[in-house]
Design an enzyme around this catalytic site. Structure first.
Site, PDB file in Angstrom:
ATOM      1  N   GLN A  80      35.302  42.768  33.873  1.00  0.00           N
ATOM      2  CA  GLN A  80      36.202  43.280  34.903  1.00  0.00           C
ATOM      3  C   GLN A  80      37.659  42.819  34.807  1.00  0.00           C
ATOM      4  O   GLN A  80      38.580  43.636  34.960  1.00  0.00           O
ATOM      5  CB  GLN A  80      35.660  42.907  36.295  1.00  0.00           C
ATOM      6  CG  GLN A  80      36.454  43.542  37.408  1.00  0.00           C
ATOM      7  CD  GLN A  80      36.041  43.130  38.803  1.00  0.00           C
ATOM      8  OE1 GLN A  80      36.806  43.289  39.723  1.00  0.00           O
ATOM      9  NE2 GLN A  80      34.850  42.608  38.995  1.00  0.00           N
ATOM     10  N   GLU A 202      33.887  35.915  38.323  1.00  0.00           N
ATOM     11  CA  GLU A 202      34.609  36.104  39.587  1.00  0.00           C
ATOM     12  C   GLU A 202      34.431  34.952  40.597  1.00  0.00           C
ATOM     13  O   GLU A 202      35.393  34.321  41.003  1.00  0.00           O
ATOM     14  CB  GLU A 202      34.124  37.417  40.215  1.00  0.00           C
ATOM     15  CG  GLU A 202      34.540  37.671  41.634  1.00  0.00           C
ATOM     16  CD  GLU A 202      36.036  37.914  41.780  1.00  0.00           C
ATOM     17  OE1 GLU A 202      36.579  38.700  41.004  1.00  0.00           O
ATOM     18  OE2 GLU A 202      36.650  37.318  42.683  1.00  0.00           O
ATOM     19  N   ASP A 231      38.715  38.342  39.364  1.00  0.00           N
ATOM     20  CA  ASP A 231      38.744  39.267  38.225  1.00  0.00           C
ATOM     21  C   ASP A 231      39.909  40.247  38.332  1.00  0.00           C
ATOM     22  O   ASP A 231      40.846  40.215  37.544  1.00  0.00           O
ATOM     23  CB  ASP A 231      37.441  40.076  38.180  1.00  0.00           C
ATOM     24  CG  ASP A 231      36.305  39.272  37.560  1.00  0.00           C
ATOM     25  OD1 ASP A 231      36.590  38.268  36.903  1.00  0.00           O
ATOM     26  OD2 ASP A 231      35.148  39.665  37.739  1.00  0.00           O
ATOM     27  N   GLY A 310      48.847  33.861  59.112  1.00  0.00           N
ATOM     28  CA  GLY A 310      50.273  33.701  59.386  1.00  0.00           C
ATOM     29  C   GLY A 310      50.534  33.137  60.766  1.00  0.00           C
ATOM     30  O   GLY A 310      49.651  32.529  61.387  1.00  0.00           O
ATOM     31  N   GLY A 311      51.731  33.370  61.268  1.00  0.00           N
ATOM     32  CA  GLY A 311      52.139  32.775  62.540  1.00  0.00           C
ATOM     33  C   GLY A 311      51.773  33.610  63.761  1.00  0.00           C
ATOM     34  O   GLY A 311      52.065  33.224  64.884  1.00  0.00           O
TER      35      GLY A 311
HETATM   36  N1  CAO Z   1      32.264  42.968  17.278  1.00  0.00           N
HETATM   37  C1  CAO Z   1      31.593  41.844  17.017  1.00  0.00           C
HETATM   38  N2  CAO Z   1      31.485  40.849  17.910  1.00  0.00           N
HETATM   39  C2  CAO Z   1      32.061  41.032  19.106  1.00  0.00           C
HETATM   40  C3  CAO Z   1      32.776  42.191  19.437  1.00  0.00           C
HETATM   41  C4  CAO Z   1      32.869  43.193  18.454  1.00  0.00           C
HETATM   42  N3  CAO Z   1      33.518  44.310  18.680  1.00  0.00           N
HETATM   43  N4  CAO Z   1      33.236  42.064  20.698  1.00  0.00           N
HETATM   44  C5  CAO Z   1      32.827  40.878  21.143  1.00  0.00           C
HETATM   45  N5  CAO Z   1      32.120  40.247  20.189  1.00  0.00           N
HETATM   46  C6  CAO Z   1      31.520  38.930  20.248  1.00  0.00           C
HETATM   47  C7  CAO Z   1      32.588  37.859  20.288  1.00  0.00           C
HETATM   48  O1  CAO Z   1      33.081  37.596  19.020  1.00  0.00           O
HETATM   49  C8  CAO Z   1      31.812  36.726  20.889  1.00  0.00           C
HETATM   50  O2  CAO Z   1      30.998  36.114  19.928  1.00  0.00           O
HETATM   51  P1  CAO Z   1      30.987  34.530  19.600  1.00  0.00           P
HETATM   52  O3  CAO Z   1      31.036  33.815  20.919  1.00  0.00           O
HETATM   53  O4  CAO Z   1      29.714  34.356  18.867  1.00  0.00           O
HETATM   54  O5  CAO Z   1      32.165  34.228  18.783  1.00  0.00           O
HETATM   55  C9  CAO Z   1      30.936  37.458  21.876  1.00  0.00           C
HETATM   56  O6  CAO Z   1      30.812  38.786  21.443  1.00  0.00           O
HETATM   57  C10 CAO Z   1      31.571  37.565  23.260  1.00  0.00           C
HETATM   58  O7  CAO Z   1      31.563  36.335  23.795  1.00  0.00           O
HETATM   59  P2  CAO Z   1      32.037  36.103  25.294  1.00  0.00           P
HETATM   60  O8  CAO Z   1      31.995  34.641  25.509  1.00  0.00           O
HETATM   61  O9  CAO Z   1      33.332  36.739  25.590  1.00  0.00           O
HETATM   62  O10 CAO Z   1      30.960  36.908  26.129  1.00  0.00           O
HETATM   63  P3  CAO Z   1      29.872  36.384  27.150  1.00  0.00           P
HETATM   64  O11 CAO Z   1      29.153  37.593  27.593  1.00  0.00           O
HETATM   65  O12 CAO Z   1      29.064  35.288  26.601  1.00  0.00           O
HETATM   66  O13 CAO Z   1      30.733  35.785  28.370  1.00  0.00           O
HETATM   67  C11 CAO Z   1      32.449  35.907  30.035  1.00  0.00           C
HETATM   68  C12 CAO Z   1      31.361  36.648  29.290  1.00  0.00           C
HETATM   69  C13 CAO Z   1      33.128  36.902  30.942  1.00  0.00           C
HETATM   70  C14 CAO Z   1      31.863  34.787  30.881  1.00  0.00           C
HETATM   71  C15 CAO Z   1      33.458  35.339  29.018  1.00  0.00           C
HETATM   72  O14 CAO Z   1      33.918  36.374  28.202  1.00  0.00           O
HETATM   73  C16 CAO Z   1      34.660  34.660  29.652  1.00  0.00           C
HETATM   74  O15 CAO Z   1      34.584  33.544  30.163  1.00  0.00           O
HETATM   75  N6  CAO Z   1      35.817  35.310  29.613  1.00  0.00           N
HETATM   76  C17 CAO Z   1      37.066  34.769  30.076  1.00  0.00           C
HETATM   77  C18 CAO Z   1      37.155  34.777  31.553  1.00  0.00           C
HETATM   78  C19 CAO Z   1      36.950  36.146  32.107  1.00  0.00           C
HETATM   79  O16 CAO Z   1      37.612  37.090  31.779  1.00  0.00           O
HETATM   80  N7  CAO Z   1      36.049  36.232  33.072  1.00  0.00           N
HETATM   81  C20 CAO Z   1      35.942  37.424  33.863  1.00  0.00           C
HETATM   82  C21 CAO Z   1      34.792  38.192  33.512  1.00  0.00           C
HETATM   83  S1  CAO Z   1      34.685  39.529  34.607  1.00  0.00           S
HETATM   84  O17 CAO Z   1      33.692  38.995  35.780  1.00  0.00           O
END
Ligand code: CAO
Length: 491
Positions: A80, A202, A231, A310-311
């Site tokens: 998101q 979030e 988010d 607020g106030g």
């Molecule tokens: N091709 C190959 N690999 C891909 C890819 C693609 N097109 N797109 C993504 N990937 C892989 C990444 O390389 C990564 O792999 P590795 O960790 O092995 O290097 C993995 O997919 C994605 O990892 P991630 O940590 O982003 O995903 P997750 O589902 O484990 O975690 C989230 C999700 C949201 C917790 C994390 O991305 C995060 O903390 N993001 C930053 C904060 C954020 O934006 N949070 C809001 C989320 S919305 O509620």
């Protein structure tokens, strides 16, 4: 003598005339110079006034393109926070190329699904106006395509977990070397510090950003809010960072990194509570109803229930039908300048002059009683009647609108804030259009793309791959979820 004198005089006269002529000439020259300078200065001054901009367009409003026309976004976002940002940029006219993993895509395509086999509303409502390309970013051929995209685009936006972009080989150093003009924008849960490696969703951000500790009722646990301030709120912040970086790039010619941590974004939205934290050192927070109830404050800002931030004191009050309708309520603000009107409407004209009620300070210890009394009146009216009666005399009130009411509200449809779009696999759905209305950049909301819908179009038209090369890329497994045999070959 006389002749000599006359001669002398004549010579002097001639010299003076010459000098005068010279002076005039100089003056004239100087004059011309001045004119010349003035012309240069005028043009220069006009240019300065125009700030280097072209002449104002004479095209009709809304017909001069979109605000971000020509800006190309390499959209590596998911879930998101990131998609909120890039959808907004796309609404503003940017060409958003969403990179997704072949065969999988953004995880939200399949989350909270309501129509079997179709992209979820979670996905469709956050990815309108974008194009989708599937690329395996860890595949050698995929990396090559990404490098072409980096050269082609202006901004890369990502919200992967910490370090994921680097692990793909897309470090800032690599990107900056490949395209020094590229802006690289990231959303992370936390900024540099003890928690920088943590993944964040979030509600974690709402808690870590200070919002949850101040939300809810004093005698209950901390509460998260339904508005996605962690988010979507952070997505808005990072969009602002990107547009600012694009503007700075016009002067510097180079890109830069933009980072927005969700904790920071939430805190920015909860800044009034940090204000109250500091006020606590100087005495009780008199506008909180707990003050009127004689309950002492602790060391940190308490949960304020429905107190206004607020106030001007406010609270949520029951309206006609509250017994059966969970949203038959109104927010009611006892704004000081309209106190007299409030007293008249609720049938308490004597409060206008009663020293216990006449001034804001006198009212503070009695807020509970005052709101209970106002509620006796609001309970006799529907929330919309309260809205009509109060707004006629400038009393700020707001009906508690349910999502059903919002979805059906004609004025929101009319302004394009709520939009119905058609989708090839799920049919019609509602989405939130651009909440920012601009007179010369009109948003047209388009449906979200299917997974990889634009892969070939982008590879061919934008990146210049030939048909034969695209066929080769396909077979490599870099853009499609390949058959098992092909995957083994590619590896
Ligand atoms: N091709 C190959 N690999 C891909 C890819 C693609 N097109 N797109 C993504 N990937 C892989 C990444 O390389 C990564 O792999 P590795 O960790 O092995 O290097 C993995 O997919 C994605 O990892 P991630 O940590 O982003 O995903 P997750 O589902 O484990 O975690 C989230 C999700 C949201 C917790 C994390 O991305 C995060 O903390 N993001 C930053 C904060 C954020 O934006 N949070 C809001 C989320 S919305 O509620």
């Amino acid at each position: 003598m006389a002749t000599r004198k006359t001669q002398k005089r004549a010579t002097a006269k001639a010299a003076m005339k010459k000098a005068a002529m010279k002076k005039t000439a100089t003056k004239r020259t100087a004059g011309r110079k001045v004119v010349k300078l003035a012309a240069g200065g005028k043009a220069k001054r006009a240019a300065v006034r125009a700030n280097g901009l072209p002449k104002p367009s004479t095209k009709a409003w809304g017909k001069a393109g979109k605000a971000l026309d020509g800006v190309r976004i390499l959209d590596f976002t998911h879930v998101q926070a990131g998609p909120t940002c890039t959808q907004l940029l796309a609404y503003m006219g940017a060409d958003c190329i969403k990179v997704e993993r072949p065969g999988v895509g953004d995880i939200t395509r399949g989350q909270l699904r309501d129509v079997k086999g179709a992209d979820s509303l979670y996905f469709t409502m956050l990815n309108g106006n974008k194009r989708s390309i599937t690329i395996d970013s860890k595949h050698p051929k995929g990396k090559e395509i990404l490098n072409r995209l980096i050269k082609h685009c202006d901004v890369l936006v990502e919200n992967f977990g910490p370090g994921a972009l680097d692990r793909m080989g897309l470090t800032w150093e690599h990107i900056h070397k490949t395209n020094p003009r590229m802006i690289v924008a990231s959303v992370k849960g936390f900024g540099p510090g003890p928690y920088e490696d943590c993944k964040v969703y979030e509600n974690v951000a709402q808690c870590a950003g200070g919002a949850a500790s101040t939300t809810g009722f004093r005698d209950g646990p901390p509460l998260v809010t339904g508005a996605q301030i962690g988010d979507s709120g952070t997505g808005l912040h990072v969009a602002f960072g990107i547009v600012s970086a694009l503007y700075q790039r016009v002067r510097t010619g180079r890109g830069q990194r933009v980072l927005c941590a969700m904790q920071d974004g939430v805190l920015n939205l909860a800044r009034v509570k940090l204000r109250d934290q500091q006020r606590l050192a100087h005495g009780p927070l008199t506008e909180y109803s707990q003050h009127g109830e004689g309950i002492p404050f602790g060391e940190a800002v308490p949960r304020g229930g429905n107190d206004s931030g607020g106030g001007q004191p406010g609270w949520i009050l029951k309206c006609k039908g509250w017994e059966s309708d969970p949203n038959a309520y109104t927010y009611f603000i006892t704004q000081a300048p309209v106190w007299g009107a409030i007293c008249d409407i609720i049938g308490k004209p004597e409060w206008k002059t009663d020293p216990d009620y006449a001034t804001p300070n006198a009212r503070l210890p009695r807020l509970r009683h005052i709101f209970d009394t106002i509620e006796q009146w609001t309970m006799t009216k529907t929330k919309f009647e309260v809205m009509d009666i109060c707004n006629a005399v400038d009393i700020p009130v707001g009906p508690i609108l349910s999502m059903r009411e919002i979805a059906e509200e004609p004025s929101l449809r009319k302004t394009g804030t709520v939009v119905e779009v058609d989708h090839p696999t799920r049919g019609k759905y509602l989405t939130v259009g651009n909440p920012i209305k601009m007179s010369d950049s009109i948003t047209e909301v388009r449906r979200s793309p299917l997974l990889g819908e634009h892969t070939e179009e982008i590879l061919g038209k934008e990146l210049g791959y030939s048909k034969a090369e695209i066929a080769e890329i396909k077979a490599s497994g870099a853009i499609t979820a390949p058959e098992k045999g092909a995957r083994a070959e590619a590896a």
